[in-house]
Design a protein around this motif. Structure first.
Motif, PDB file in Angstrom:
ATOM      1  N   MET A  40      -6.457 -44.058  23.110  1.00  0.00           N
ATOM      2  CA  MET A  40      -6.180 -45.107  21.777  1.00  0.00           C
ATOM      3  C   MET A  40      -7.008 -44.404  20.517  1.00  0.00           C
ATOM      4  SD  MET A  40      -7.024 -47.903  23.510  1.00  0.00           S
ATOM      5  CE  MET A  40      -6.681 -48.219  24.684  1.00  0.00           C
ATOM      6  N   PRO A  41      -6.668 -43.671  20.035  1.00  0.00           N
ATOM      7  CA  PRO A  41      -7.154 -42.664  19.194  1.00  0.00           C
ATOM      8  C   PRO A  41      -5.284 -42.349  18.155  1.00  0.00           C
ATOM      9  CG  PRO A  41      -8.578 -40.962  20.469  1.00  0.00           C
ATOM     10  CD  PRO A  41      -7.996 -42.690  21.091  1.00  0.00           C
ATOM     11  N   ARG A  42      -4.104 -42.555  19.102  1.00  0.00           N
ATOM     12  CA  ARG A  42      -3.252 -42.938  18.293  1.00  0.00           C
ATOM     13  C   ARG A  42      -3.500 -44.269  17.518  1.00  0.00           C
ATOM     14  NH1 ARG A  42       2.370 -41.036  20.975  1.00  0.00           N
ATOM     15  NH2 ARG A  42       3.433 -41.129  18.153  1.00  0.00           N
ATOM     16  N   LEU A  43      -3.590 -45.079  18.956  1.00  0.00           N
ATOM     17  CA  LEU A  43      -3.338 -46.209  17.938  1.00  0.00           C
ATOM     18  C   LEU A  43      -3.890 -46.546  16.994  1.00  0.00           C
ATOM     19  CD1 LEU A  43      -2.776 -49.841  19.571  1.00  0.00           C
ATOM     20  CD2 LEU A  43      -5.283 -49.066  19.740  1.00  0.00           C
ATOM     21  N   VAL A  44      -5.869 -46.170  16.997  1.00  0.00           N
ATOM     22  CA  VAL A  44      -6.062 -46.815  15.222  1.00  0.00           C
ATOM     23  C   VAL A  44      -5.474 -45.263  14.337  1.00  0.00           C
ATOM     24  CG1 VAL A  44      -8.624 -45.688  14.300  1.00  0.00           C
ATOM     25  CG2 VAL A  44      -8.750 -46.546  16.809  1.00  0.00           C
ATOM     26  N   ARG A  45      -5.339 -44.752  14.376  1.00  0.00           N
ATOM     27  CA  ARG A  45      -4.630 -44.034  13.809  1.00  0.00           C
ATOM     28  C   ARG A  45      -3.320 -45.213  13.126  1.00  0.00           C
ATOM     29  NH1 ARG A  45      -5.574 -39.393  16.474  1.00  0.00           N
ATOM     30  NH2 ARG A  45      -3.288 -39.432  17.547  1.00  0.00           N
ATOM     31  N   GLU A  46      -2.157 -45.523  14.124  1.00  0.00           N
ATOM     32  CA  GLU A  46      -1.698 -46.224  13.974  1.00  0.00           C
ATOM     33  C   GLU A  46      -1.298 -47.646  12.753  1.00  0.00           C
ATOM     34  OE1 GLU A  46       2.263 -44.637  17.172  1.00  0.00           O
ATOM     35  OE2 GLU A  46       0.679 -46.078  17.282  1.00  0.00           O
ATOM     36  N   VAL A  47      -2.566 -48.408  13.081  1.00  0.00           N
ATOM     37  CA  VAL A  47      -2.755 -49.102  13.038  1.00  0.00           C
ATOM     38  C   VAL A  47      -3.219 -49.111  11.772  1.00  0.00           C
ATOM     39  CG1 VAL A  47      -4.435 -51.682  13.748  1.00  0.00           C
ATOM     40  CG2 VAL A  47      -3.441 -50.307  15.287  1.00  0.00           C
ATOM     41  N   ALA A  48      -4.654 -48.252  11.489  1.00  0.00           N
ATOM     42  CA  ALA A  48      -4.958 -47.913  10.034  1.00  0.00           C
ATOM     43  C   ALA A  48      -3.794 -47.906   9.431  1.00  0.00           C
ATOM     44  CB  ALA A  48      -6.145 -46.750   9.935  1.00  0.00           C
ATOM     45  N   SER A  49      -2.877 -47.084   9.544  1.00  0.00           N
ATOM     46  CA  SER A  49      -1.339 -47.014   8.282  1.00  0.00           C
ATOM     47  C   SER A  49      -0.335 -48.126   8.453  1.00  0.00           C
ATOM     48  CB  SER A  49      -0.427 -45.640   9.260  1.00  0.00           C
ATOM     49  OG  SER A  49      -0.030 -46.166   9.441  1.00  0.00           O
ATOM     50  N   MET A  50      -1.025 -48.743   9.454  1.00  0.00           N
ATOM     51  CA  MET A  50       0.075 -49.541   9.238  1.00  0.00           C
ATOM     52  C   MET A  50      -0.861 -50.913   8.247  1.00  0.00           C
ATOM     53  SD  MET A  50       1.534 -51.761  12.668  1.00  0.00           S
ATOM     54  CE  MET A  50       1.859 -50.424  13.891  1.00  0.00           C
ATOM     55  N   THR A  51      -1.980 -50.821   8.340  1.00  0.00           N
ATOM     56  CA  THR A  51      -2.934 -51.606   7.758  1.00  0.00           C
ATOM     57  C   THR A  51      -2.831 -51.640   6.099  1.00  0.00           C
ATOM     58  OG1 THR A  51      -4.982 -51.423   8.556  1.00  0.00           O
ATOM     59  CG2 THR A  51      -3.239 -53.263   9.134  1.00  0.00           C
ATOM     60  N   GLY A  52      -2.957 -50.218   5.851  1.00  0.00           N
ATOM     61  CA  GLY A  52      -3.452 -49.495   4.625  1.00  0.00           C
ATOM     62  C   GLY A  52      -5.601 -49.271   4.780  1.00  0.00           C
ATOM     63  N   LYS A  53      -5.566 -49.054   6.159  1.00  0.00           N
ATOM     64  CA  LYS A  53      -6.763 -49.215   5.521  1.00  0.00           C
ATOM     65  C   LYS A  53      -7.281 -47.387   6.567  1.00  0.00           C
ATOM     66  CE  LYS A  53      -7.663 -53.605   6.463  1.00  0.00           C
ATOM     67  NZ  LYS A  53      -8.314 -54.316   7.438  1.00  0.00           N
TER      68      LYS A  53
END
Lengths: 768, 121, 155
Positions: A442-455
């Motif tokens: 999950m940590p990787r998922l969070v990083r990726e989603v955050a960078s994709m959404t600008g969060k």
């Protein structure tokens, strides 16, 4: 090469563990826990991946790991401060490293541009003064590691054929050693004589090196004559056992060049004075002259026979063609003179110890692990399931004979039941696994989603060691992924919005696992803006999902997001969109006997709560009779059971009726009618009502004919030999050996809503 | 007489590689997963040669070598350190701690056996 | 010698023949797992009429199909002579309820004739061919068509 392939499998398994350690360590650093141990563990993870990758000739992986490792080495030696920004960079680098590992494994491709840019970034962090170089240039110095790493595994493991045939130097080498490019001095033809003078320092012996072994190695290059000048050896009473006094002069005839001779002394470089000269050396002559003159220095200095008797100096050793044969002769010589007395003893003792030693696979300290094929455990669990059923059958038969509960037989059966349960629990525990394996992704998922959404998002995890049956673990990943995506995409505000709201621009998403009343609970919470209830409510009305008149509590409004066809995003974003809404997540969770809900506090964030049974192998259920069929209703869905009084049953519309439960009205559903077991319902007051709650929180009153009580049942698949049946979750086998169906409560509720009762096909009645 | 080699490495892959190469060359292999464990295994098996990694949890290679060298029973056992690349600083530190020799990773079995022969009596 | 001549053209196969109503059918013996006496099945809701329900076969849930009903004939009234033949059809095991098992036949494929055109489509899709032996007409069941596709019925 089977063994090598097996090791490669091990390597990739280990890589998975190391990548998890790496990420775990970096996340700990992000949380401010950057003590030396953590940094060292992070460094070691990358270091080990690189080491193994080198052994298998996985060049791109080695190269990237090398750059990564170099930076981590600088971080752990405090040359580069571990700032929060740097840790974020390191986390991204760990993702690229993971991609490299996958690629080396043949599972995916590395984006070369991303990798090169990341490598450049890492190098820039390692040496901030270095001008940022374009990626192509950056690659070059990285190649330093390549000559070592380049050889493919076969070559490394294989024999001489890996060596370059054109290099004459190798053709004569009895051993493979690193040789300088210009080293092959072909001119050093046969018959060359060298004089090697060795004067060991005490450090040489302290490191368990031995002159005898050096002489033996020299003898591998050609015939030697070794002479010991013991003139420096002090009188015995002044002799320091740790010190070294003797000087050896060796006359060596070899076709090898000086490099090969120096190579022998590679390990003792600095621990002895070494002189290598071409031709007959002077020192040897001098020693010989001294010998001839009868001035045996050792004899003079140490008159006691203790020293000289066994080692008359100078000793001349004739080199034998086989080094092995030379060894014993040389070995005896220097020992009493210069080698610390302690030295040879353990070495001599070792073979004896070795003879007793068996080749044992040593487990890690304090841990003893047995590897078992999972299929064997699955089989065991199936068998224990059979045992549970058989025990129940036996108990039922005995009951039918009217045996008193106090009799020995009945008591023995009780004990058997107890034991059976314990065996079942223990066997299930074997298959239980910590949720860590899912959380780790999950940590990787969070990083990726955050960078994709600008969060900006930070993931905090809790309860990774919470255990749950393998059957459930496999089904956790998808809902958790969706909940996390949703929390970041819809829950967290942009950094600007957060700042404006007086919050830390970095949002926190928490993923936690815990056991609660016999179920596993997964919570995903964020500290974002919470659900905009007004908006959710109006969307649900606009889309016709609810009636505008319906009065809803805050919680009910929050949970509208699980309704099919609901999506709050104005435009379907890349992240949460993907055509999969929370309704689909909810349905898949329900199919597993799970529940999912959300609670929200405006301005403070939302929490998803997912609960699932601990196993999909057994289920606690209520056994009921419906139209002559025995059914099992999952206990988790039952709120209460009651016998309705006539005044509580109210007709509604032409066929429907509702049950008044305290101050609310709940639709009455005749299970027999809904499943098509019968065509007309008996009055509900003649039966028993199970008040159930669907996964959407809606309640229904299921009418059954009789209740037999609670029982734990073993879940059997209908799909294995048949297919899914609407209204039926699975099957089980009861004490009488017959199959009973497990009711899918939600499906029954929606079946009732969807269509009027279907007439039973006459053939089915005929079958009974 | 079969010689016993103790390998100390936290990487399972590396331990397996060493085992394959050493067992293939006729050595008896015992393994340890870190320096601390290495000292335990050492007393149980009395190896003829020790091969140790440097970067390990609990007790690293340097600490392990020092611990072996201060023990009169083990001080004469040759120790080879595994280094990933020829890092002179690390190599020097290992030597100061008492390492007898070193093996540069990745190694081939020949190079490994060669290094053992050079230090083993 | 004569037997060898017969087997040159085609592989010899063994079939189990059984009675459904007044007709004879058979299946390849390799597909048969066991033959069991009739025991009551648990009714499956929302299922086609030819599905008798499910029974417990040593811990596995086994669906029982009324073969007569599946072939469009009147349902079988189970008697003491009724049996179900447990067969492997694809990756699934099913029990076929039949009136009685007749015997084991040993045939070669050249004895199998194509199903005549006059049979209705439903029947033709379940019948692999017709075997004429000693004046009897025995239809060979095509097992892979017997159970509906998993998804088709779930909808």
């Amino acid at each position: 090469m089977d063994e090598l392939e097996a090791i490669k499998v091990t390597f990739f398994q280990e890589c998975e563990e190391l990548l998890a350690d790496l990420e775990g360590g970096l996340l700990a650093m992000q949380d401010g826990n950057d003590d030396g141990d953590t940094v060292n563990a992070v460094f070691r993870a990358v270091h080990s991946i690189k080491g193994g990758a080198g052994a298998f000739g996985l060049e791109p992986l080695v190269r990237f790991a090398h750059v990564f490792e170099t930076l981590l080495d600088a971080v752990r030696s405090n040359e580069v401060p571990a700032t929060p920004d740097l840790v974020v960079t390191l986390l991204r680098a760990s993702d690229v490293l993971a991609d490299h590992v996958s690629s080396a494994r043949g599972l995916g491709v590395v984006d070369e541009a991303v990798s090169a840019a990341m490598a450049a970034e890492l190098k820039a962090c390692t040496d901030p003064n270095a001008a940022p170089a374009p990626a192509a240039v950056v690659e070059a110095p990285v190649f330093e590691a390549a000559p070592v790493a380049a050889a493919p595994a076969e070559a490394l493991i294989g024999a001489d054929d890996a060596l370059d045939d054109d290099d004459l130097g190798f053709d004569f080498q009895p051993m493979t050693i690193t040789i300088d490019e210009q080293a092959a001095d072909v001119a050093a033809a046969a018959g060359n004589v060298w004089t090697v003078s060795i004067r060991p320092k005490s450090d040489l012996y302290r490191k368990a090196n031995e002159t005898a072994l050096l002489l033996r190695e020299l003898a591998r290059l050609g015939p030697i004559e070794a002479t010991l000048d013991a003139s420096a050896i002090p009188p015995l009473d002044m002799l320091d056992a740790e010190a070294a006094y003797a000087t050896w002069t060796v006359r060596l005839e070899t076709e090898e060049d000086e490099t090969a001779i120096r190579e022998v002394f590679e390990f003792v470089d600095g621990d002895c004075d070494l002189e290598i000269t071409r031709g007959e050396g002077l020192s040897a002559d001098a020693a010989l002259a001294a010998l001839l003159a009868g001035e045996t220095p050792a004899a003079i200095a140490a008159p006691e026979p203790v020293v000289i008797a066994e080692a008359p100096a100078p000793v001349v050793v004739e080199s034998a063609p086989e080094p092995v044969a030379v060894a014993p002769v040389v070995e005896a010589a220097p020992a009493p003179v210069a080698t610390p007395v302690a030295a040879p003893a353990p070495v001599a003792a070792a073979p004896a110890a070795a003879a007793k030693t068996q080749q044992i696979d040593v487990p890690g300290p304090g841990q003893s692990v047995i590897r078992v094929d999972p299929e064997r455990i699955d089989r065991l669990i199936d068998l224990v399931g059979e045992l549970v059923i058989n025990q129940a059958m036996l108990a039922q038969r005995v009951g039918e004979y009217g045996i008193a509960p106090s009799s020995n037989l009945a008591m023995g059966l009780d004990e058997l039941e107890q034991l059976t349960r314990e065996i079942q629990d223990s066997v299930m525990a074997i298959r239980a696994q910590p949720v860590k394996s899912v959380f780790q992704r999950m940590p990787r998922l969070v990083r990726e989603v955050a960078s994709m959404t600008g969060k900006q998002a930070r993931l905090v995890m809790d309860g990774e060691n919470t255990e749950v049956d393998k059957t459930v673990i496999e089904r956790l990943s998808d809902p958790i992924t969706h909940m996390l995506r949703n929390a970041i995409d819809h829950g967290l505000e942009s950094p600007e919005e957060r700042k404006a709201a007086g919050k830390n621009p970095e949002g926190v998403v928490k993923l936690a696992a815990l056991h609660r009343s016999g179920r596993i609970v997964i919570e995903v919470s964020d500290d974002g803006k919470g659900i905009n209830r007004e908006r959710v409510h109006s969307i649900a009305i606009k889309k016709g999902l609810i009636s505008p008149e319906l009065q809803l509590t805050d919680e009910e409004i929050d949970n509208l997001i699980f309704l099919p066809g609901f999506s709050t995003a104005d435009k379907i974003s890349d992240v949460s969109g993907r055509g999969v809404g929370m309704d689909v997540v909810k349905r898949s969770v329900q199919a597993l006997g799970g529940r999912i809900s959300i609670t929200s506090r405006p301005g403070q964030g939302s929490t998803f709560t997912l609960s699932l049974p601990l196993t999909l192998a057994v289920l606690d259920g209520m056994v009921v009779d419906v139209a002559g069929e025995t059914l099992v209703v999952p206990l988790a869905a039952i709120v209460e059971s009651l016998r309705p009084k006539p005044e509580e049953v109210r007709p509604l519309g032409p066929v429907g009726s509702v049950l008044a439960v305290r101050d609310s009205f709940v639709p009455l559903i005749d299970v027999g009618l809904t499943l098509g077991y019968r065509e007309a319902s008996p009055p509900p007051t003649e039966g028993v009502v199970l008040l159930v709650e669907g996964e959407d929180g809606s309640r229904a009153a299921l009418v059954a004919d009789a209740i037999h009580g609670q029982r734990q049942v073993v879940i059997k698949s209908l799909e294995q030999n048949y297919q899914q049946v609407d209204g039926v979750a699975a099957a089980t086998i009861l004490g009488d050996g017959r199959v009973a169906l497990i009711l899918d409560v939600d499906a029954v509720i929606s079946l009732r809503r969807r269509e009027p009762p279907r007439p039973v096909e006459p053939t089915l009645i005929a079958a009974e | 007489m079969t010689r016993t080699v103790l390998t100390v490495d936290d990487s399972r892959t590396m331990r397996d590689m060493l085992r394959m190469a050493l067992a293939g060359a006729g050595f008896n292999v015992v393994e340890a997963v870190d320096g601390e464990h290495g000292l335990e295994v050492l007393s149980a098996h009395r190896p003829d040669v020790i091969i140790t990694d440097i970067n390990m949890p609990k007790l690293d290679g340097f600490g392990f070598i020092e611990a072996v060298r201060v023990d009169d029973d083990y001080r004469a056992i040759p120790i080879l350190v595994l280094t990933t690349e020829s890092d002179p600083a690390k190599k020097d530190r290992a030597r100061r701690a008492g390492a007898t020799g070193w093996i540069v990773k990745p190694f081939n079995p020949e190079k490994l056996v060669d290094a053992i022969r050079r230090v083993a009596a | 010698m004569s037997e060898e001549i017969i087997t040159t053209g085609a592989e010899r196969r063994e079939l189990i023949s059984f009675r459904v109503g007044e007709q004879e059918y058979c299946v390849d013996i390799m597909a048969v797992r066991e033959i069991r006496g009739w025991s009551p099945a648990t009714t499956l809701p929302q299922s086609p009429g030819y599905m008798r329900g499910v029974i417990n076969l040593r811990g596995a849930v086994l669906p029982i199909m009324d073969l007569a009903c599946r072939l469009g004939m009147p349902v079988i009234e189970p008697t003491v002579r009724s049996v179900f033949i447990v067969v492997k059809a694809g990756d699934r095991m099913i029990g076929m309820l039949v009136d009685a098992v007749s015997d084991i036949l040993s045939i070669t494929d050249d004895l199998v004739q194509p199903t005549p055109d006059l049979a209705c489509d439903a029947v033709r899709s379940f019948i692999r061919g017709i075997i004429s032996i000693e004046g009897r007409m025995i239809s060979e069941i095509s097992l892979d068509r017997l159970l509906p596709e998993r998804e088709a019925l779930a909808a």
